[in-house]
Scaffold this motif. Structure first.
Motif, PDB file in Angstrom:
ATOM      1  N   ARG B   2       0.836  -1.191   0.000  1.00 51.52           N
ATOM      2  CA  ARG B   2       0.000   0.000   0.000  1.00 51.52           C
ATOM      3  C   ARG B   2       0.880   1.254   0.000  1.00 51.52           C
ATOM      4  O   ARG B   2       0.628   2.206  -0.734  1.00 51.52           O
ATOM      5  CB  ARG B   2      -0.879  -0.054   1.249  1.00 51.52           C
ATOM      6  CG  ARG B   2      -1.846   1.057   1.354  1.00 51.52           C
ATOM      7  CD  ARG B   2      -3.279   0.583   1.473  1.00 51.52           C
ATOM      8  NE  ARG B   2      -4.161   1.722   1.353  1.00 51.52           N
ATOM      9  CZ  ARG B   2      -4.301   2.617   2.323  1.00 51.52           C
ATOM     10  NH1 ARG B   2      -3.687   2.467   3.467  1.00 51.52           N
ATOM     11  NH2 ARG B   2      -5.082   3.669   2.155  1.00 51.52           N
ATOM     12  N   ARG B   4       3.906   1.536  -1.089  1.00 54.81           N
ATOM     13  CA  ARG B   4       4.575   1.678  -2.379  1.00 54.81           C
ATOM     14  C   ARG B   4       3.668   2.334  -3.409  1.00 54.81           C
ATOM     15  O   ARG B   4       4.098   3.225  -4.147  1.00 54.81           O
ATOM     16  CB  ARG B   4       5.012   0.302  -2.887  1.00 54.81           C
ATOM     17  CG  ARG B   4       6.344  -0.102  -2.360  1.00 54.81           C
ATOM     18  CD  ARG B   4       6.678  -1.501  -2.791  1.00 54.81           C
ATOM     19  NE  ARG B   4       7.889  -1.912  -2.110  1.00 54.81           N
ATOM     20  CZ  ARG B   4       9.079  -1.900  -2.685  1.00 54.81           C
ATOM     21  NH1 ARG B   4       9.194  -1.536  -3.934  1.00 54.81           N
ATOM     22  NH2 ARG B   4      10.135  -2.254  -2.007  1.00 54.81           N
ATOM     23  N   SER B   5       2.397   1.904  -3.463  1.00 55.12           N
ATOM     24  CA  SER B   5       1.521   2.477  -4.487  1.00 55.12           C
ATOM     25  C   SER B   5       1.199   3.932  -4.156  1.00 55.12           C
ATOM     26  O   SER B   5       1.076   4.766  -5.055  1.00 55.12           O
ATOM     27  CB  SER B   5       0.252   1.640  -4.637  1.00 55.12           C
ATOM     28  OG  SER B   5      -0.261   1.308  -3.383  1.00 55.12           O
ATOM     29  N   LYS B   8       4.053   5.927  -5.258  1.00 49.53           N
ATOM     30  CA  LYS B   8       4.036   6.014  -6.714  1.00 49.53           C
ATOM     31  C   LYS B   8       3.100   7.122  -7.167  1.00 49.53           C
ATOM     32  O   LYS B   8       3.428   7.933  -8.032  1.00 49.53           O
ATOM     33  CB  LYS B   8       3.582   4.662  -7.281  1.00 49.53           C
ATOM     34  CG  LYS B   8       3.867   4.480  -8.747  1.00 49.53           C
ATOM     35  CD  LYS B   8       3.204   3.231  -9.258  1.00 49.53           C
ATOM     36  CE  LYS B   8       4.151   2.069  -9.363  1.00 49.53           C
ATOM     37  NZ  LYS B   8       3.476   0.887  -9.925  1.00 49.53           N
TER      38      LYS B   8
END
Lengths: 109, 170
Positions: B2, B4-5, B8
């Motif tokens: 979670r 990481r996204s 991003k």
């Protein structure tokens, strides 16, 4: 006043470019020639950009030239660095000024 | 996953903002079609290239947008430094009296971007070219070397650039 500033910066650009070329002819090895050519002509080009920005006044053109100047601030030294780094990794030994030996050099031995 | 996204998404957002600023500057028009086309185009380019602009491991960096006032101060200082050392190199060329040496020194800066900017500024200043940058170790070719002592040469070449850079990028 503004015209005078523009002429001063253009004159500086001409002088720096000319001296960079003279340096290429006079200096002994790749590194010093790179110093003369790349760095002095960087200052020359930036002088031209500053002259253009002063001439254009406060407008959209000034913003565009400013962005071009920022790109040039990045691209020009990276090019010089790549050439110098290649020469360094090839093992080209930098030229060094030889010191004349005097009687003082032998006193401590 | 979670985190990481989320990171991003933040990276894509910041890249889009930078690209959209460039679009506004270069088109120079504020019509609805131009604005919306610019937004779509910069979002598209950002989705492709966000990984190049902000690397994934740079999450610890505090300021994704640089501090503008220190950035302007840094640019002005760099310009003044460039002109001063240009005249010094000019005098060296005219007199034909140079003393080129290679000096090594270290830098205190931590982030990759700040180190690259420092090396770039050193190359941009006439009279010095950065030959190599490994971690915090710089090798510099100096046209008119005053000294070979590592720390003193670092102080003379870097000047105030290092402290200013550490303020610009945090």
């Amino acid at each position: 006043m503004i015209e005078g500033l523009v002429y001063i910066f253009l004159f500086l650009a001409a002088v720096f470019n000319l001296m960079g070329l003279v340096g290429i002819l006079l200096f002994p090895d790749p590194y010093t020639r790179l110093q003369a050519s790349s760095t002095c002509s960087t200052t020359a080009v930036i002088s031209v950009f500053i002259a253009v920005m002063i001439e254009a006044g406060f407008s959209a053109i000034t913003g565009k030239v400013l962005v071009i100047t920022l790109f040039f601030f990045v691209s020009s030294p990276v090019g010089a660095h790549i050439i110098a780094r290649y020469a360094w990794n090839m093992g080209i030994v930098p030229w060094r000024k030889l010191r004349k030996l005097s009687s003082k050099d032998f006193l401590h031995d | 996953m979670r985190v990481r996204s989320k990171w991003k998404l933040v990276r894509i957002l910041f890249t889009t903002i930078w690209l959209y600023g460039g679009w506004l500057l270069y088109t120079g028009s504020f019509e609805a079609i131009s604005l919306s086309l610019g937004a779509i185009a910069s979002l598209f380019v950002a989705i492709i290239t966000y990984d190049l602009f902000i690397a994934e491991y740079e999450a610890a960096r505090k300021g994704l947008l640089v501090r503008i006032h220190y950035g302007i101060l840094y640019l002005l200082y760099l310009l003044a430094q460039m002109y001063l050392s240009s005249f010094a190199v000019l005098i060296n060329i005219l007199r034909g009296n140079i003393n080129p040496r290679v000096v090594h020194f270290r830098t205190r800066l931590h982030s990759d971007l700040a180190r690259v900017l420092l090396a770039t500024s050193i190359t941009l200043t006439p009279g010095t070219i950065a030959l190599e940058l490994q971690e915090d170790h710089l090798i510099v070719h100096w046209l008119d070397a005053k000294t070979l002592h590592s720390k003193y040469a670092g102080i003379l070449i870097k000047g105030k650039m290092e402290t200013l850079l550490s303020r610009v990028l945090l």
